[in-house]
Enzyme design. Sequence first.
Site, PDB file in Angstrom:
ATOM      1  N   LYS A 198      -1.023  54.443  28.086  1.00 36.09           N
ATOM      2  CA  LYS A 198      -0.947  55.809  27.677  1.00 36.09           C
ATOM      3  C   LYS A 198      -1.975  56.789  28.119  1.00 36.09           C
ATOM      4  O   LYS A 198      -1.755  57.644  29.056  1.00 36.09           O
ATOM      5  CB  LYS A 198      -0.948  55.863  26.159  1.00 36.09           C
ATOM      6  CG  LYS A 198      -0.865  57.247  25.639  1.00 36.09           C
ATOM      7  CD  LYS A 198      -0.781  57.199  24.202  1.00 36.09           C
ATOM      8  CE  LYS A 198      -0.972  58.683  23.599  1.00 36.09           C
ATOM      9  NZ  LYS A 198      -0.914  58.672  22.207  1.00 36.09           N
ATOM     10  N   GLU A 204      -9.135  46.921  30.528  1.00 37.67           N
ATOM     11  CA  GLU A 204      -8.304  45.883  30.842  1.00 37.67           C
ATOM     12  C   GLU A 204      -7.154  45.970  31.859  1.00 37.67           C
ATOM     13  O   GLU A 204      -6.947  45.249  32.647  1.00 37.67           O
ATOM     14  CB  GLU A 204      -7.765  45.252  29.415  1.00 37.67           C
ATOM     15  CG  GLU A 204      -8.835  44.745  28.616  1.00 37.67           C
ATOM     16  CD  GLU A 204      -9.220  45.484  27.487  1.00 37.67           C
ATOM     17  OE1 GLU A 204      -9.246  46.864  27.890  1.00 37.67           O
ATOM     18  OE2 GLU A 204      -9.537  45.330  26.489  1.00 37.67           O
ATOM     19  N   GLY A 256       0.444  54.512  20.752  1.00 37.11           N
ATOM     20  CA  GLY A 256       0.553  53.402  21.741  1.00 37.11           C
ATOM     21  C   GLY A 256       1.217  52.473  21.026  1.00 37.11           C
ATOM     22  O   GLY A 256       2.434  51.738  21.422  1.00 37.11           O
ATOM     23  N   ARG A 257       1.204  52.093  19.775  1.00 43.51           N
ATOM     24  CA  ARG A 257       1.844  50.849  18.981  1.00 43.51           C
ATOM     25  C   ARG A 257       3.337  51.354  18.463  1.00 43.51           C
ATOM     26  O   ARG A 257       3.978  50.758  17.887  1.00 43.51           O
ATOM     27  CB  ARG A 257       0.998  50.528  17.790  1.00 43.51           C
ATOM     28  CG  ARG A 257       0.657  51.558  16.789  1.00 43.51           C
ATOM     29  CD  ARG A 257      -0.452  50.983  15.927  1.00 43.51           C
ATOM     30  NE  ARG A 257      -1.115  52.069  15.142  1.00 43.51           N
ATOM     31  CZ  ARG A 257      -2.055  53.171  15.231  1.00 43.51           C
ATOM     32  NH1 ARG A 257      -2.605  52.758  16.414  1.00 43.51           N
ATOM     33  NH2 ARG A 257      -2.480  53.885  14.542  1.00 43.51           N
ATOM     34  N   GLU A 342      -3.732  48.161  12.920  1.00 42.57           N
ATOM     35  CA  GLU A 342      -4.381  49.269  13.663  1.00 42.57           C
ATOM     36  C   GLU A 342      -4.022  50.661  12.860  1.00 42.57           C
ATOM     37  O   GLU A 342      -4.672  51.502  12.817  1.00 42.57           O
ATOM     38  CB  GLU A 342      -3.822  49.291  14.924  1.00 42.57           C
ATOM     39  CG  GLU A 342      -4.623  50.200  16.035  1.00 42.57           C
ATOM     40  CD  GLU A 342      -4.478  49.788  17.384  1.00 42.57           C
ATOM     41  OE1 GLU A 342      -5.161  49.349  18.117  1.00 42.57           O
ATOM     42  OE2 GLU A 342      -3.707  50.403  17.716  1.00 42.57           O
ATOM     43  N   HIS A 373       5.045  22.942   9.548  1.00 40.81           N
ATOM     44  CA  HIS A 373       4.322  21.831  10.127  1.00 40.81           C
ATOM     45  C   HIS A 373       2.676  22.092  10.305  1.00 40.81           C
ATOM     46  O   HIS A 373       2.302  21.424  10.970  1.00 40.81           O
ATOM     47  CB  HIS A 373       5.011  21.305  11.105  1.00 40.81           C
ATOM     48  CG  HIS A 373       6.376  20.683  10.448  1.00 40.81           C
ATOM     49  ND1 HIS A 373       6.809  19.512  10.198  1.00 40.81           N
ATOM     50  CD2 HIS A 373       7.783  21.605  10.854  1.00 40.81           C
ATOM     51  CE1 HIS A 373       8.103  19.554   9.638  1.00 40.81           C
ATOM     52  NE2 HIS A 373       8.496  20.648  10.357  1.00 40.81           N
ATOM     53  N   LYS A 502     -15.455  49.271  22.452  1.00 41.76           N
ATOM     54  CA  LYS A 502     -15.273  49.473  23.828  1.00 41.76           C
ATOM     55  C   LYS A 502     -16.824  50.133  24.487  1.00 41.76           C
ATOM     56  O   LYS A 502     -17.061  49.597  25.652  1.00 41.76           O
ATOM     57  CB  LYS A 502     -14.152  50.500  23.805  1.00 41.76           C
ATOM     58  CG  LYS A 502     -12.917  50.011  23.673  1.00 41.76           C
ATOM     59  CD  LYS A 502     -12.108  51.125  23.878  1.00 41.76           C
ATOM     60  CE  LYS A 502     -10.646  50.965  23.304  1.00 41.76           C
ATOM     61  NZ  LYS A 502      -9.441  52.220  23.478  1.00 41.76           N
TER      62      LYS A 502
HETATM   63  O1  F6P Z   1      -1.739  52.365  26.387  1.00 42.94           O
HETATM   64  P1  F6P Z   1      -3.411  52.539  26.677  1.00 42.94           P
HETATM   65  O2  F6P Z   1      -3.821  53.957  26.561  1.00 42.94           O
HETATM   66  O3  F6P Z   1      -3.781  51.859  27.721  1.00 42.94           O
HETATM   67  O4  F6P Z   1      -4.126  51.911  25.398  1.00 42.94           O
HETATM   68  C1  F6P Z   1      -3.827  50.273  24.961  1.00 42.94           C
HETATM   69  C2  F6P Z   1      -4.020  50.413  23.562  1.00 42.94           C
HETATM   70  O5  F6P Z   1      -5.149  50.396  23.236  1.00 42.94           O
HETATM   71  C3  F6P Z   1      -5.580  51.038  21.966  1.00 42.94           C
HETATM   72  O6  F6P Z   1      -5.873  52.356  22.304  1.00 42.94           O
HETATM   73  C4  F6P Z   1      -6.553  50.274  21.260  1.00 42.94           C
HETATM   74  O7  F6P Z   1      -7.820  50.138  21.977  1.00 42.94           O
HETATM   75  C5  F6P Z   1      -4.287  50.831  21.430  1.00 42.94           C
HETATM   76  O8  F6P Z   1      -3.910  51.801  20.388  1.00 42.94           O
HETATM   77  C6  F6P Z   1      -3.326  51.120  22.505  1.00 42.94           C
HETATM   78  O9  F6P Z   1      -2.003  50.516  22.248  1.00 42.94           O
END
Ligand code: F6P
Length: 534
Positions: A198, A204, A256-257, A342, A373, A502
Amino acid sequence: MSAIWDQLHAMQADVAQRRIRSLFDDPARFDGFSARFDGILLDYSKTNIDAAIRAALIALADATGVPAARAAMFGGEPINRTEGRAVLHTALRAPADAEIAVDGRNVMPDVVATRSRMAHFATVLRSGAFKAQGGRVTDVVNIGIGGSDLGPAMATAALAPWHDGPRCHFVSNVDGAQIHDTLAGLDPETTVVIVASKTFTTVETMTNAATARDWMAQTVADPGAQFVALSSAQERAAAFGIAPERVFGFADWVGGRYSVWGPIGLSLMIAIGPDEFAAFLDGAASMDAHFRDAPPDENLPVLLALAGIWHRQICGYPTRAVLPYDQRLALLPAYLQQLEMESNGKRVGMDGADLTRPSGPVVWGAPGTNGQHAFFQLLHQGTDIVPCEFMVAAEGHEPDLAHHHALLVANCLAQSEALMTGRSLEEARALMAARGLEGAEAVMQARHRVFPGNRPSVTLAYDRLTPRRLGQIVALYEHRVFVEGVILGLNSFDQWGVELGKELATALGPVLSGEEPAGDKDGSTAGLVAFLRR
Ligand SMILES: O=P(O)(O)OC[C@H]1O[C@](O)(CO)[C@@H](O)[C@@H]1O
């Protein structure tokens, strides 16, 4: 309003010793404490909620403003106060002719235009008409994390019987092991990489995207032509070198979620095709309508939320387990962890004042029967009570393996029955006596075999896991989280709790590489840096 909370606590004290099993002395218990919508049945009869408690919980939802908040969300009002945004993931799955305004402007034309661009791209890719350097695309790698990974990864696994497109892979972790192992099996000349972010700043994702581009550049003349971006930050996607026709944008009112319904769902659409993706959206839209219109005692998201509030905030159980007896929903617990924790893992209310009651619960789980199990021992005999949420389909997808499915269903139902009914000391002693054990040894052995029971669960049963049903189930959980958040008076749509880590990780980079000293880091962090530095 605090009077209703007090009333609920008093009711809980009154029924704390009651056996849930005894509620079934009423032959109408199951019908009265289950609700249906389309092909879904929500059974909450195996909880200690009775008619008076349910009425008080519904009164709590009313008093905390759930109906008004729901109207505000669907109406595009800026209910995400700390970020000053509307919350309109529901628009992403709304029918094309819906009218949903943000700041007086109908957002649907943009949503529909993006939907059809996605469908066109997916169709071209699936047909083989999209030419990678090596010809027809065989593999798609979605690079994203959190909501930009869990939704499409979960749904793609869930809908495997509908896969008829290229293979889809998901890379999320910044641990180079994941992208290394994923790319190792792929041909760069027939692979398309989707960068899903987003913000298009998530470290990452950007690190993995750069690694994938370097990998592709070794053999592909124009790697950018095999990259796609899904993002609200379209300029950043362009700066990464992805041409505008392969950038799919979405508005900031999609969290995002909550984003699998729009461009972030592109890998799913590529896997199952635009028509089945549309069925997934239609399912979610039907749950939206149900949530908006059904009375509270028939409203699945409201009822599931009320069961959640009862168990967490009133009974005080700190966690809840999600147990899909559906292997293709193996990633659902992880998806729901982000969705629920979250969203409702907050310590202050909308106004910034401390919450006066616990926030949302810890959510965890794994598919059945595997969990049986592993950790079910604690669910049955541990000292903590964990409300369980079972999920199971009447029908599987493998007609030749119907006997597997019968075992799966039997196990699911046996677990909720065992949790509720338990096994008394007398029954355990009778078992020992039948084995010829006597005296103190028989008592000791029997005590190990007692199941206290009276452990609550809800079961979500459905006919079959189809794209439509999955859309309904995911939307059901989204709205459940929303209702719980409104009742708790918090903002379910921000996530400030992820920021500090972060920032500190960014600052630790140069410390780990030796460019900067550990300085005033605490002794533990400094000691670990010294050990881990290479
Ligand atoms: O889509 P982006 O901006 O890379 O964010 C990824 C995820 O990181 C977060 O912002 C949390 O760090 C989530 O809410 C989101 O889904």
